[in-house]
Design a protein around this motif. Structure first.
Motif, PDB file in Angstrom:
ATOM      1  N   ALA A 180     -69.448  -9.801  -4.324  1.00 12.94           N
ATOM      2  CA  ALA A 180     -68.922 -10.297  -3.048  1.00 12.94           C
ATOM      3  C   ALA A 180     -67.601 -11.047  -3.250  1.00 12.94           C
ATOM      4  CB  ALA A 180     -69.945 -11.200  -2.370  1.00 12.94           C
ATOM      5  N   ASP A 181     -67.554 -11.919  -4.240  1.00 10.69           N
ATOM      6  CA  ASP A 181     -66.321 -12.670  -4.506  1.00 10.69           C
ATOM      7  C   ASP A 181     -65.179 -11.722  -4.860  1.00 10.69           C
ATOM      8  OD1 ASP A 181     -67.616 -15.061  -4.064  1.00 10.69           O
ATOM      9  OD2 ASP A 181     -68.021 -15.433  -6.188  1.00 10.69           O
ATOM     10  N   SER A 182     -65.457 -10.770  -5.739  1.00 13.79           N
ATOM     11  CA  SER A 182     -64.419  -9.828  -6.170  1.00 13.79           C
ATOM     12  C   SER A 182     -63.953  -8.955  -5.016  1.00 13.79           C
ATOM     13  CB  SER A 182     -64.937  -8.950  -7.308  1.00 13.79           C
ATOM     14  OG  SER A 182     -65.201  -9.723  -8.459  1.00 13.79           O
ATOM     15  N   LEU A 183     -64.908  -8.514  -4.185  1.00 14.46           N
ATOM     16  CA  LEU A 183     -64.538  -7.666  -3.059  1.00 14.46           C
ATOM     17  C   LEU A 183     -63.639  -8.424  -2.079  1.00 14.46           C
ATOM     18  CD1 LEU A 183     -64.654  -5.097  -1.447  1.00 14.46           C
ATOM     19  CD2 LEU A 183     -66.897  -5.767  -0.573  1.00 14.46           C
ATOM     20  N   CYS A 184     -63.971  -9.661  -1.787  1.00 14.44           N
ATOM     21  CA  CYS A 184     -63.131 -10.459  -0.879  1.00 14.44           C
ATOM     22  C   CYS A 184     -61.731 -10.643  -1.451  1.00 14.44           C
ATOM     23  CB  CYS A 184     -63.785 -11.810  -0.611  1.00 14.44           C
ATOM     24  SG  CYS A 184     -65.272 -11.725   0.423  1.00 14.44           S
ATOM     25  N   GLN A 185     -61.630 -10.875  -2.758  1.00 15.78           N
ATOM     26  CA  GLN A 185     -60.324 -11.029  -3.397  1.00 15.78           C
ATOM     27  C   GLN A 185     -59.525  -9.731  -3.337  1.00 15.78           C
ATOM     28  OE1 GLN A 185     -61.325 -12.376  -7.342  1.00 15.78           O
ATOM     29  NE2 GLN A 185     -62.149 -14.326  -6.609  1.00 15.78           N
ATOM     30  N   VAL A 186     -60.189  -8.613  -3.578  1.00 11.48           N
ATOM     31  CA  VAL A 186     -59.508  -7.312  -3.548  1.00 11.48           C
ATOM     32  C   VAL A 186     -59.054  -6.973  -2.131  1.00 11.48           C
ATOM     33  CG1 VAL A 186     -59.932  -4.825  -3.774  1.00 11.48           C
ATOM     34  CG2 VAL A 186     -60.564  -6.384  -5.623  1.00 11.48           C
ATOM     35  N   ILE A 187     -59.882  -7.280  -1.148  1.00 13.62           N
ATOM     36  CA  ILE A 187     -59.483  -7.052   0.250  1.00 13.62           C
ATOM     37  C   ILE A 187     -58.225  -7.855   0.581  1.00 13.62           C
ATOM     38  CG2 ILE A 187     -60.154  -7.477   2.651  1.00 13.62           C
ATOM     39  CD1 ILE A 187     -63.056  -6.806   1.778  1.00 13.62           C
ATOM     40  N   ALA A 188     -58.198  -9.114   0.167  1.00 10.06           N
ATOM     41  CA  ALA A 188     -57.021  -9.949   0.407  1.00 10.06           C
ATOM     42  C   ALA A 188     -55.788  -9.370  -0.279  1.00 10.06           C
ATOM     43  CB  ALA A 188     -57.282 -11.369  -0.077  1.00 10.06           C
ATOM     44  N   SER A 189     -55.954  -8.898  -1.505  1.00 10.27           N
ATOM     45  CA  SER A 189     -54.831  -8.313  -2.246  1.00 10.27           C
ATOM     46  C   SER A 189     -54.343  -7.025  -1.583  1.00 10.27           C
ATOM     47  CB  SER A 189     -55.244  -8.027  -3.692  1.00 10.27           C
ATOM     48  OG  SER A 189     -55.577  -9.230  -4.370  1.00 10.27           O
ATOM     49  N   CYS A 190     -55.271  -6.229  -1.065  1.00  7.28           N
ATOM     50  CA  CYS A 190     -54.880  -5.021  -0.335  1.00  7.28           C
ATOM     51  C   CYS A 190     -54.058  -5.383   0.898  1.00  7.28           C
ATOM     52  CB  CYS A 190     -56.123  -4.239   0.087  1.00  7.28           C
ATOM     53  SG  CYS A 190     -56.941  -3.340  -1.250  1.00  7.28           S
ATOM     54  N   GLY A 191     -54.490  -6.428   1.591  1.00  5.86           N
ATOM     55  CA  GLY A 191     -53.753  -6.865   2.776  1.00  5.86           C
ATOM     56  C   GLY A 191     -52.334  -7.288   2.436  1.00  5.86           C
ATOM     57  N   ILE A 192     -52.168  -8.011   1.331  1.00 10.16           N
ATOM     58  CA  ILE A 192     -50.837  -8.456   0.911  1.00 10.16           C
ATOM     59  C   ILE A 192     -49.962  -7.254   0.562  1.00 10.16           C
ATOM     60  CG2 ILE A 192     -49.592  -9.685  -0.912  1.00 10.16           C
ATOM     61  CD1 ILE A 192     -52.000 -11.624  -1.022  1.00 10.16           C
ATOM     62  N   GLU A 193     -50.507  -6.302  -0.179  1.00  6.16           N
ATOM     63  CA  GLU A 193     -49.741  -5.116  -0.577  1.00  6.16           C
ATOM     64  C   GLU A 193     -49.367  -4.259   0.635  1.00  6.16           C
ATOM     65  OE1 GLU A 193     -47.654  -2.740  -3.093  1.00  6.16           O
ATOM     66  OE2 GLU A 193     -48.651  -4.643  -3.601  1.00  6.16           O
ATOM     67  N   LEU A 194     -50.310  -4.092   1.546  1.00  9.28           N
ATOM     68  CA  LEU A 194     -50.039  -3.294   2.742  1.00  9.28           C
ATOM     69  C   LEU A 194     -48.991  -3.954   3.622  1.00  9.28           C
ATOM     70  CD1 LEU A 194     -53.674  -2.214   3.708  1.00  9.28           C
ATOM     71  CD2 LEU A 194     -51.854  -0.729   2.877  1.00  9.28           C
ATOM     72  N   ALA A 195     -49.021  -5.285   3.697  1.00  2.30           N
ATOM     73  CA  ALA A 195     -48.072  -6.009   4.548  1.00  2.30           C
ATOM     74  C   ALA A 195     -46.635  -5.811   4.094  1.00  2.30           C
ATOM     75  CB  ALA A 195     -48.427  -7.489   4.574  1.00  2.30           C
ATOM     76  N   LYS A 196     -46.427  -5.548   2.807  1.00  2.00           N
ATOM     77  CA  LYS A 196     -45.066  -5.321   2.301  1.00  2.00           C
ATOM     78  C   LYS A 196     -44.454  -4.064   2.907  1.00  2.00           C
ATOM     79  CE  LYS A 196     -46.153  -7.293  -2.258  1.00  2.00           C
ATOM     80  NZ  LYS A 196     -46.296  -6.959  -3.710  1.00  2.00           N
ATOM     81  N   HIS A 197     -45.269  -3.091   3.173  1.00  2.00           N
ATOM     82  CA  HIS A 197     -44.785  -1.793   3.643  1.00  2.00           C
ATOM     83  C   HIS A 197     -45.138  -1.513   5.105  1.00  2.00           C
ATOM     84  CE1 HIS A 197     -43.995  -0.732  -0.587  1.00  2.00           C
ATOM     85  NE2 HIS A 197     -45.161  -1.293  -0.846  1.00  2.00           N
ATOM     86  N   PHE A 198     -46.215  -2.142   5.567  1.00  2.00           N
ATOM     87  CA  PHE A 198     -46.688  -1.893   6.932  1.00  2.00           C
ATOM     88  C   PHE A 198     -46.983  -3.220   7.628  1.00  2.00           C
ATOM     89  CE2 PHE A 198     -48.114   1.487   4.079  1.00  2.00           C
ATOM     90  CZ  PHE A 198     -47.521   2.602   4.665  1.00  2.00           C
ATOM     91  N   PRO A 199     -45.948  -3.988   7.957  1.00  2.00           N
ATOM     92  CA  PRO A 199     -46.186  -5.278   8.631  1.00  2.00           C
ATOM     93  C   PRO A 199     -46.863  -5.064   9.988  1.00  2.00           C
ATOM     94  CG  PRO A 199     -43.872  -4.666   8.714  1.00  2.00           C
ATOM     95  CD  PRO A 199     -44.522  -3.695   7.784  1.00  2.00           C
ATOM     96  N   ARG A 200     -47.584  -6.065  10.406  1.00  2.00           N
ATOM     97  CA  ARG A 200     -48.326  -5.964  11.663  1.00  2.00           C
ATOM     98  C   ARG A 200     -47.375  -5.855  12.841  1.00  2.00           C
ATOM     99  NH1 ARG A 200     -53.599  -7.118  13.235  1.00  2.00           N
ATOM    100  NH2 ARG A 200     -53.845  -7.724  15.418  1.00  2.00           N
ATOM    101  N   ARG A 201     -47.723  -4.965  13.782  1.00  2.00           N
ATOM    102  CA  ARG A 201     -46.928  -4.789  15.000  1.00  2.00           C
ATOM    103  C   ARG A 201     -47.538  -5.595  16.150  1.00  2.00           C
ATOM    104  NH1 ARG A 201     -48.701   0.109  13.720  1.00  2.00           N
ATOM    105  NH2 ARG A 201     -49.740   0.148  15.750  1.00  2.00           N
ATOM    106  N   ARG A 202     -46.746  -5.842  17.159  1.00  2.00           N
ATOM    107  CA  ARG A 202     -47.243  -6.584  18.329  1.00  2.00           C
ATOM    108  C   ARG A 202     -48.379  -5.841  19.025  1.00  2.00           C
ATOM    109  NH1 ARG A 202     -42.415  -9.223  21.994  1.00  2.00           N
ATOM    110  NH2 ARG A 202     -41.890 -10.954  20.596  1.00  2.00           N
ATOM    111  N   ASP A 203     -48.243  -4.521  19.099  1.00  2.00           N
ATOM    112  CA  ASP A 203     -49.233  -3.727  19.824  1.00  2.00           C
ATOM    113  C   ASP A 203     -50.339  -3.186  18.908  1.00  2.00           C
ATOM    114  OD1 ASP A 203     -47.673  -1.997  18.383  1.00  2.00           O
ATOM    115  OD2 ASP A 203     -47.532  -0.462  19.953  1.00  2.00           O
ATOM    116  N   ASP A 204     -50.462  -3.781  17.738  1.00  2.00           N
ATOM    117  CA  ASP A 204     -51.443  -3.284  16.783  1.00  2.00           C
ATOM    118  C   ASP A 204     -52.863  -3.445  17.322  1.00  2.00           C
ATOM    119  OD1 ASP A 204     -51.856  -2.361  13.894  1.00  2.00           O
ATOM    120  OD2 ASP A 204     -53.228  -4.061  14.049  1.00  2.00           O
TER     121      ASP A 204
END
Length: 215
Positions: A180-204
């Protein structure tokens, strides 16, 4: 799929851990238009050939020991004894399924997990996101293996190799009992990596479930 196996996957994380995982997805997706889905399965394959090989070898070994013990070893006593012991040995592998992985080639196991992850990707509709930015974090418990698979939009900007460190981090967490701890950390890391290329849009919009899915 065996219902007991599905139940095993469903109950692997406690309700509190499931809520932590769901919240980790929610927080990660606040940064990005990418969609993160997490899927857990008990096993990616039955590995029937490994079961049969393991049961045959075990039955053969026990038959040799028994034949030596009674000091009467002939081909006519040995072969029937192997047949008699084969099905009890097979039941042993059913009861303790991790044993059969010793008789499955590493490449066979890796292929089974990657193929099951691909099936889960399509089953959960990750290919249907608006901008093809769905990403799957896939966990196969029996093999203690992980696969991270991104849709075409992600693959065009983030190569698969970029996810390898996160895959190993989560797999190690599984082996250490810190899933559970590792999965939460990996999810957070995925979010950071995705945000570099796919920032959140207003209409998301949230297009995929945030909860972990037992499949």
């Amino acid at each position: 799929m065996d219902l007991s196996q599905a139940q095993h996957a469903e109950e692997f994380f406690s309700p509190e851990e499931k809520e932590r995982i769901r919240e980790a997805v929610v927080q990660a997706e606040k940064r990005t238009s990418g969609e993160i889905a997490t899927v857990i399965v008990w096993a990616s394959d039955r590995y029937r050939e490994a079961e049969a090989l393991g049961a045959l070898l075990l039955a053969g070994l026990v038959a040799v020991v028994a034949a030596v013990a009674i000091r009467h070893v002939t081909i006519w006593s040995y072969i029937p004894l192997v047949f008699l012991l084969f099905y009890p040995a097979l039941k042993l592998f059913h009861r303790f399924p991790r044993l059969k992985l010793s008789f499955a080639a590493a490449g066979r196991v890796a292929d089974a997990v990657s193929e099951r992850a691909l099936v889960a990707f399509y089953q959960q509709g990750l290919y249907r996101t608006k901008e093809e930015t769905g990403i799957l974090i896939f966990i196969s418990l029996l093999e203690r293996k992980v696969w991270i698979l991104g849709d075409r939009g992600i693959g065009q900007k983030i190569p698969q190799v970029e996810w390898n460190n996160l895959v190993e981090q989560l797999a190690q967490g599984l082996r250490q009992g810190k899933a559970a701890d590792s999965l939460c950390q990996v999810i957070a890391s995925c979010g950071i990596e995705l945000a570099k290329h796919f920032p959140r849009r207003r209409d998301d919009q949230n297009e995929l479930p945030d909860e972990i899915i037992a499949s």
